[in-house]
Design a protein around this motif. Sequence first.
Motif, mmCIF file in Angstrom:
data_model
loop_
_atom_site.group_PDB
_atom_site.id
_atom_site.type_symbol
_atom_site.label_atom_id
_atom_site.label_comp_id
_atom_site.label_asym_id
_atom_site.label_seq_id
_atom_site.Cartn_x
_atom_site.Cartn_y
_atom_site.Cartn_z
ATOM 1 N N TYR A 36 0.929 -1.241 -0.125
ATOM 2 C CA TYR A 36 0.094 -0.089 -0.074
ATOM 3 C C TYR A 36 0.705 1.338 0.101
ATOM 4 C CZ TYR A 36 -4.539 -2.488 0.692
ATOM 5 O OH TYR A 36 -5.656 -3.167 0.823
ATOM 6 N N LEU A 46 -3.894 0.909 -2.346
ATOM 7 C CA LEU A 46 -3.255 -0.360 -2.965
ATOM 8 C C LEU A 46 -2.707 0.084 -3.976
ATOM 9 C CD1 LEU A 46 -3.020 -3.349 -2.684
ATOM 10 C CD2 LEU A 46 -5.076 -3.706 -4.354
ATOM 11 N N ARG A 49 -0.517 -6.507 -5.557
ATOM 12 C CA ARG A 49 -0.857 -7.565 -4.753
ATOM 13 C C ARG A 49 0.121 -8.693 -5.363
ATOM 14 N NH1 ARG A 49 -6.464 -9.671 -6.545
ATOM 15 N NH2 ARG A 49 -6.128 -11.105 -4.584
ATOM 16 N N TYR A 86 3.614 0.872 2.817
ATOM 17 C CA TYR A 86 3.446 -0.039 3.702
ATOM 18 C C TYR A 86 3.341 -1.361 2.963
ATOM 19 C CZ TYR A 86 2.498 3.640 6.844
ATOM 20 O OH TYR A 86 2.294 4.950 7.639
ATOM 21 N N SER A 95 -8.735 -10.324 0.031
ATOM 22 C CA SER A 95 -8.680 -9.284 0.849
ATOM 23 C C SER A 95 -9.701 -8.953 1.699
ATOM 24 C CB SER A 95 -7.889 -7.907 0.269
ATOM 25 O OG SER A 95 -9.009 -7.666 -0.741
#
Lengths: 111, 111
Positions: A36, A46, A49, A86, A95
């Motif tokens: 993130y 976001l 992933r 992050y 998620s």
Amino acid sequence: AQRVTQPEKLLSVFKGAPVELKCNYSYSGSPELFWYVQYSRQRLQLLLRHISRESIKGFTADLNKGETSFHLKKPFAQEEDSAMYYCALSGRSGSQGNLIFGKGTKLSVKP
Amino acid sequence: EAGVAQSPRYKIIEKRQSVAFWCNPISGHATLYWYQQILGQGPKLLIQFQNNGVVDDSQLPKDRFSAERLKGVDSTLKIQPAKLEDSAVYLCASSSGPGQFFGPGTRLTVL
């Protein structure tokens, strides 16, 4: 215990230099990993992933299960990449599961 | 689409007072999360709702914190009474699939 470690609080690079933000995790199963980003005065969003294996804004991240790492990389940093990053993991599929965040790394790209 | 809305954006109270935060998730998102982010830390999950039911509240300090999502849409988080260590940014997020969408947060200062 489930844990995400980002060892660098601050990473400073010059424009055009490669950048790597480190992330290590501790989880007994098969987690889903995320990055993130929070730009100045903007909300947390976001970036990417691990399961999508995509490149967003030139950033990529490869999940290394042997080293339990999910480092974020970009070959040529831009000033607009300056932000708080992050790393996070979710222990449940998709998620829909709650996220466990690292403490974050502040990336500063100098002109 | 409209993003996650939170109010108020800032709140200053004295210790032992009460405070409430409101969150309106993205329309159609069944899952709603409240996170606490203390300065210098990553967000930490307080509670997760699926529609109007609680999925995970294991890290919610239930002696002083409470949250509800009565109609499965908006949610409120309350602290009563507040302590100095509750000073933080309180983030609301929602999801319906891959990726959580975060609100701008409420910055709480407890004096």
